[in-house]
Write a protein that holds these residues in place. Structure first.
Motif, PDB file in Angstrom:
ATOM      1  N   MET A 183     -12.464  58.794  56.798  1.00 48.09           N
ATOM      2  CA  MET A 183     -11.875  59.381  55.608  1.00 48.09           C
ATOM      3  C   MET A 183     -12.967  59.730  54.599  1.00 48.09           C
ATOM      4  O   MET A 183     -13.965  59.023  54.466  1.00 48.09           O
ATOM      5  N   PHE A 184     -12.751  60.838  53.885  1.00 45.45           N
ATOM      6  CA  PHE A 184     -13.684  61.323  52.856  1.00 45.45           C
ATOM      7  C   PHE A 184     -12.859  61.714  51.636  1.00 45.45           C
ATOM      8  O   PHE A 184     -11.679  62.050  51.766  1.00 45.45           O
ATOM      9  N   TYR A 185     -13.533  61.653  50.487  1.00 45.55           N
ATOM     10  CA  TYR A 185     -12.766  61.970  49.285  1.00 45.55           C
ATOM     11  C   TYR A 185     -13.608  62.835  48.357  1.00 45.55           C
ATOM     12  O   TYR A 185     -14.840  62.919  48.471  1.00 45.55           O
ATOM     13  N   ARG A 186     -12.947  63.445  47.396  1.00 46.77           N
ATOM     14  CA  ARG A 186     -13.593  64.238  46.334  1.00 46.77           C
ATOM     15  C   ARG A 186     -12.695  64.166  45.113  1.00 46.77           C
ATOM     16  O   ARG A 186     -11.485  64.412  45.215  1.00 46.77           O
ATOM     17  N   VAL A 187     -13.308  63.795  43.990  1.00 42.80           N
ATOM     18  CA  VAL A 187     -12.600  63.787  42.710  1.00 42.80           C
ATOM     19  C   VAL A 187     -13.254  64.836  41.842  1.00 42.80           C
ATOM     20  O   VAL A 187     -14.492  64.827  41.658  1.00 42.80           O
ATOM     21  N   SER A 188     -12.462  65.740  41.303  1.00 40.81           N
ATOM     22  CA  SER A 188     -12.999  66.821  40.465  1.00 40.81           C
ATOM     23  C   SER A 188     -12.050  67.067  39.321  1.00 40.81           C
ATOM     24  O   SER A 188     -10.905  66.577  39.292  1.00 40.81           O
ATOM     25  N   THR A 189     -12.582  67.799  38.362  1.00 44.54           N
ATOM     26  CA  THR A 189     -11.720  68.191  37.252  1.00 44.54           C
ATOM     27  C   THR A 189     -10.810  69.322  37.703  1.00 44.54           C
ATOM     28  O   THR A 189     -10.948  69.872  38.808  1.00 44.54           O
ATOM     29  N   LYS A 190      -9.913  69.694  36.820  1.00 40.38           N
ATOM     30  CA  LYS A 190      -9.001  70.776  37.156  1.00 40.38           C
ATOM     31  C   LYS A 190      -9.745  72.076  37.321  1.00 40.38           C
ATOM     32  O   LYS A 190      -9.296  72.991  38.026  1.00 40.38           O
ATOM     33  N   GLN A 191     -10.931  72.199  36.692  1.00 41.85           N
ATOM     34  CA  GLN A 191     -11.722  73.413  36.820  1.00 41.85           C
ATOM     35  C   GLN A 191     -12.594  73.381  38.075  1.00 41.85           C
ATOM     36  O   GLN A 191     -13.328  74.323  38.350  1.00 41.85           O
ATOM     37  N   GLY A 192     -12.572  72.293  38.842  1.00 39.54           N
ATOM     38  CA  GLY A 192     -13.315  72.208  40.095  1.00 39.54           C
ATOM     39  C   GLY A 192     -14.655  71.539  39.978  1.00 39.54           C
ATOM     40  O   GLY A 192     -15.421  71.504  40.950  1.00 39.54           O
ATOM     41  N   GLU A 218     -19.647  68.253  49.916  1.00 43.26           N
ATOM     42  CA  GLU A 218     -19.401  69.225  51.002  1.00 43.26           C
ATOM     43  C   GLU A 218     -17.925  69.515  51.187  1.00 43.26           C
ATOM     44  O   GLU A 218     -17.562  70.508  51.814  1.00 43.26           O
ATOM     45  N   LEU A 219     -17.077  68.623  50.714  1.00 40.80           N
ATOM     46  CA  LEU A 219     -15.633  68.856  50.826  1.00 40.80           C
ATOM     47  C   LEU A 219     -15.253  69.938  49.824  1.00 40.80           C
ATOM     48  O   LEU A 219     -15.411  69.759  48.624  1.00 40.80           O
ATOM     49  N   ARG A 220     -14.767  71.076  50.362  1.00 39.80           N
ATOM     50  CA  ARG A 220     -14.486  72.223  49.514  1.00 39.80           C
ATOM     51  C   ARG A 220     -13.406  71.899  48.487  1.00 39.80           C
ATOM     52  O   ARG A 220     -12.423  71.214  48.792  1.00 39.80           O
ATOM     53  N   ALA A 221     -13.630  72.418  47.299  1.00 40.27           N
ATOM     54  CA  ALA A 221     -12.648  72.200  46.232  1.00 40.27           C
ATOM     55  C   ALA A 221     -11.339  72.910  46.565  1.00 40.27           C
ATOM     56  O   ALA A 221     -11.310  73.960  47.211  1.00 40.27           O
ATOM     57  N   TRP A 222     -10.275  72.309  46.119  1.00 40.42           N
ATOM     58  CA  TRP A 222      -8.924  72.860  46.396  1.00 40.42           C
ATOM     59  C   TRP A 222      -8.687  74.070  45.514  1.00 40.42           C
ATOM     60  O   TRP A 222      -8.885  74.026  44.300  1.00 40.42           O
ATOM     61  N   ARG A 223      -8.278  75.172  46.083  1.00 33.14           N
ATOM     62  CA  ARG A 223      -7.963  76.385  45.337  1.00 33.14           C
ATOM     63  C   ARG A 223      -6.526  76.846  45.568  1.00 33.14           C
ATOM     64  O   ARG A 223      -6.173  77.960  45.210  1.00 33.14           O
ATOM     65  N   GLY A 224      -5.740  75.965  46.142  1.00 32.22           N
ATOM     66  CA  GLY A 224      -4.375  76.370  46.476  1.00 32.22           C
ATOM     67  C   GLY A 224      -3.411  76.176  45.332  1.00 32.22           C
ATOM     68  O   GLY A 224      -3.795  76.003  44.178  1.00 32.22           O
ATOM     69  N   THR A 225      -2.117  76.203  45.674  1.00 35.96           N
ATOM     70  CA  THR A 225      -1.045  75.985  44.700  1.00 35.96           C
ATOM     71  C   THR A 225      -0.110  74.909  45.225  1.00 35.96           C
ATOM     72  O   THR A 225       0.002  74.705  46.451  1.00 35.96           O
ATOM     73  N   LEU A 226       0.509  74.235  44.312  1.00 31.68           N
ATOM     74  CA  LEU A 226       1.448  73.198  44.712  1.00 31.68           C
ATOM     75  C   LEU A 226       2.714  73.835  45.315  1.00 31.68           C
ATOM     76  O   LEU A 226       3.153  74.902  44.873  1.00 31.68           O
ATOM     77  N   PRO A 227       3.311  73.212  46.318  1.00 33.69           N
ATOM     78  CA  PRO A 227       4.550  73.757  46.908  1.00 33.69           C
ATOM     79  C   PRO A 227       5.691  73.700  45.908  1.00 33.69           C
ATOM     80  O   PRO A 227       5.739  72.841  45.028  1.00 33.69           O
ATOM     81  N   ASP A 228       6.629  74.654  46.072  1.00 36.09           N
ATOM     82  CA  ASP A 228       7.783  74.685  45.160  1.00 36.09           C
ATOM     83  C   ASP A 228       8.643  73.441  45.322  1.00 36.09           C
ATOM     84  O   ASP A 228       9.199  72.927  44.363  1.00 36.09           O
ATOM     85  N   LYS A 229       8.777  72.991  46.582  1.00 42.23           N
ATOM     86  CA  LYS A 229       9.584  71.808  46.829  1.00 42.23           C
ATOM     87  C   LYS A 229       8.730  70.801  47.576  1.00 42.23           C
ATOM     88  O   LYS A 229       7.941  71.151  48.452  1.00 42.23           O
ATOM     89  N   SER A 230       8.881  69.542  47.224  1.00 43.78           N
ATOM     90  CA  SER A 230       8.109  68.490  47.869  1.00 43.78           C
ATOM     91  C   SER A 230       8.994  67.279  48.088  1.00 43.78           C
ATOM     92  O   SER A 230       9.896  66.990  47.295  1.00 43.78           O
ATOM     93  N   THR A 231       8.726  66.575  49.211  1.00 42.40           N
ATOM     94  CA  THR A 231       9.491  65.357  49.506  1.00 42.40           C
ATOM     95  C   THR A 231       8.914  64.142  48.801  1.00 42.40           C
ATOM     96  O   THR A 231       9.461  63.039  48.918  1.00 42.40           O
ATOM     97  N   TYR A 232       7.778  64.343  48.092  1.00 38.40           N
ATOM     98  CA  TYR A 232       7.111  63.218  47.441  1.00 38.40           C
ATOM     99  C   TYR A 232       7.263  63.316  45.909  1.00 38.40           C
ATOM    100  O   TYR A 232       7.288  64.426  45.360  1.00 38.40           O
ATOM    101  N   ALA A 233       7.341  62.160  45.279  1.00 43.45           N
ATOM    102  CA  ALA A 233       7.432  62.113  43.803  1.00 43.45           C
ATOM    103  C   ALA A 233       6.031  62.160  43.214  1.00 43.45           C
ATOM    104  O   ALA A 233       5.572  61.213  42.545  1.00 43.45           O
ATOM    105  N   ALA A 234       5.320  63.226  43.498  1.00 38.87           N
ATOM    106  CA  ALA A 234       3.948  63.384  43.002  1.00 38.87           C
ATOM    107  C   ALA A 234       3.566  64.850  43.123  1.00 38.87           C
ATOM    108  O   ALA A 234       4.190  65.615  43.869  1.00 38.87           O
ATOM    109  N   LEU A 235       2.503  65.214  42.353  1.00 39.52           N
ATOM    110  CA  LEU A 235       1.983  66.580  42.442  1.00 39.52           C
ATOM    111  C   LEU A 235       0.975  66.621  43.584  1.00 39.52           C
ATOM    112  O   LEU A 235      -0.237  66.455  43.407  1.00 39.52           O
ATOM    113  N   VAL A 236       1.461  66.827  44.797  1.00 40.55           N
ATOM    114  CA  VAL A 236       0.640  66.690  45.979  1.00 40.55           C
ATOM    115  C   VAL A 236       0.816  67.902  46.889  1.00 40.55           C
ATOM    116  O   VAL A 236       1.880  68.517  46.940  1.00 40.55           O
ATOM    117  N   ASP A 237      -0.275  68.209  47.599  1.00 44.55           N
ATOM    118  CA  ASP A 237      -0.252  69.279  48.585  1.00 44.55           C
ATOM    119  C   ASP A 237      -1.070  68.831  49.794  1.00 44.55           C
ATOM    120  O   ASP A 237      -2.031  68.061  49.662  1.00 44.55           O
TER     121      ASP A 237
END
Length: 465
Positions: free
Chosen positions: A84-93, A101-120
């Motif tokens: 497992m590897f991790y990366r913590v960044s600000t909202k601006q990346g 080396e783990l590329r910053a996330w540039r996606g969008t959150l799904p409209d519907k999620s089965t989890y009670a969190a802002l996760v993708d």
């Protein structure tokens, strides 16, 4: 293709296709369930990292701080098969902590999620290896500040692939066992179901040549009974044909022997000069005529049986055929000076024309032969809604009760010198083939027989034979 092979293919091919589709569907469903389970692990890892975050400053001026010990992720690595590897960044990346080396996330959150969190969740590569990544947008707040952190946790796919292969192998193995069981059951059932067919085949192969007795198949299934009954029907028809042929040969050998022997005797007598040549020729001519009549009538009797096997589809007017025969025999009627009368109505019947002509000719010829010179002879053809009736009334002596019982048998005649005894037998065979009836009734008046009424009744438009 044999029946067993056809049944096996017809059963196993659809079952095999269904099993393949079901295995693929089950594999996809199980793989989805595995991904969901391990995605929850990734989310738990991201949340555990989120609990270690600290912030100084508010909103855009917020500065994130985090120290993630490896033990925080080690607890989520299963059996050391995945990393497992991790990366913590600000909202601006901007990188705060973790693997750059783990590329910053540039996606969008799904409209519907089965989890009670802002996760993708998404798939990516890290250091040339495929990974599964969970990204969590984690709000961070403290007395000194407030901000938003982007936490990415990536996991290599060794464990997922191992579990996927195990699920696939288990699924295929179970489905293979299921197909094998179905195939075994199908073979046993089909073998048992087709056993009556094989038994019937063996029975037919071991039959003696010429054995046309009905097939006995008491254990045959209902689906096979129509075939057995149809075969028995065909064999009965063949047996009937063979019996007629045997009877024809037997009768021909017996009946023709006598006139030929008489003819030979007459020729030898004429050659020796025992009688006058003119008388000898007359006797020989009479014998030849009788032999010719006998041969022609025997051939006619055989032809009736032949035509019985060839149903006619043409329609003929029985009245017109009767008039034609009466015209042909008119010289005989005139020779005996008979008081002749004929009345006919249209009577269409489905039959071979030869049968109708032979029937009318034999009956009319028989009536002319038994009518006394100068007597009465009448023909009447009438038709109703169901049948056509031909009635020939002569002025002869009628028939006795003793003769009536055997008159329709071949070679049975009231006067051996006047006929061969085949005329009425031919008529009876024709009438039976056409599904009609034939009757001979004495016409009496004041207790005295005045003649014989011969009546033939045939079905209209349909051949009942």
């Amino acid at each position: 293709m044999s029946l067993r092979r056809f049944l096996l293919l017809g059963i196993l091919l659809p079952v095999g296709l269904f099993v393949v589709i079901n295995a693929a569907s089950l594999y996809r469903q199980t793989l989805s369930a595995v991904n969901t389970a391990y995605d929850r692990t990734l989310l738990a890892s991201a949340k555990s990292i989120g609990e270690l975050l600290d912030v100084q400053g508010f909103d855009d001026a917020a500065q994130l701080r985090v120290t993630v010990p490896y033990a925080a992720l080690e607890a989520f690595e299963a059996d050391n098969q995945s990393r497992m590897f991790y990366r913590v960044s600000t909202k601006q990346g901007e990188l705060v902590s973790g693997f750059a080396e783990l590329r910053a996330w540039r996606g969008t959150l799904p409209d519907k999620s089965t989890y009670a969190a802002l996760v993708d969740f998404y798939d990516d590569t890290f250091r040339g290896e495929p990974v599964r990544v969970a990204v969590l947008l984690q709000p961070v707040a403290s007395q000194a500040g407030r901000g938003m952190a982007v936490i990415q946790v990536a996991e290599t796919l060794e464990l997922r692939e191992t579990l996927t292969r195990k699920i696939l192998v288990d699924t295929l193995w179970r489905q293979a066992v299921l197909v094998a069981v179905i195939a075994l059951v199908a073979v046993l059932v089909i073998q048992r179901a087709t056993q009556p067919v094989r038994q019937l085949s063996v029975t037919m192969e071991h039959r003696r040549e010429g054995d046309l007795t009905p097939i006995s198949a008491p254990d045959a299934p209902r689906e096979l009974l129509p075939l057995v009954e149809a075969t028995n029907h065909v064999m009965a028809r063949l047996d009937h044909l063979l019996e007629n042929q045997k009877r024809f040969v037997r009768d021909a050998a017996h009946q023709l022997r006598t006139p030929l022997a008489v003819l030979k005797t007459q020729v030898q007598s004429a050659l020796r000069g025992d009688i006058e040549p003119q008388q000898a020729l007359a006797e020989i001519n009479d014998t030849v005529d009788r032999a010719t009549l006998l041969a022609n009538q025997m051939l006619s009797l055989a032809k009736v049986e032949q035509l019985r096997q060839q149903p006619e589809v043409a329609m003929h007017d029985f009245a017109q055929v009767t008039r034609s025969i009466a015209l042909e025999l008119s010289p005989l009627i005139a020779d005996r000076n008979l008081d002749f009368d004929i009345t006919t109505d249209p009577a269409p019947v489905v039959a071979h024309e030869w049968m109708l002509r032979e029937l009318a000719r034999n009956l009319l010829h028989n009536a002319i032969r038994h009518s006394p010179p100068g007597g009465v002879l009448s023909i009447r053809v009438v038709a109703d809604a169901n049948s056509a009736a031909l009635t020939i009334a002569d002025g002869g002596p009628g028939i006795s009760a003793e003769l009536r019982t055997r008159l329709f048998e071949p070679f049975s005649t009231g006067n051996p010198l006047s006929g061969s005894g085949l005329g009425l037998a031919i008529c009876r065979e024709i009438v039976d083939a056409l599904g009609g009836t034939l009757s001979l009734e004495n016409r009496e008046q004041r207790g005295r027989v005045e003649g014989l009424d011969t009546t033939v009744r045939l079905p209209l438009r349909e051949n009942g034979g």
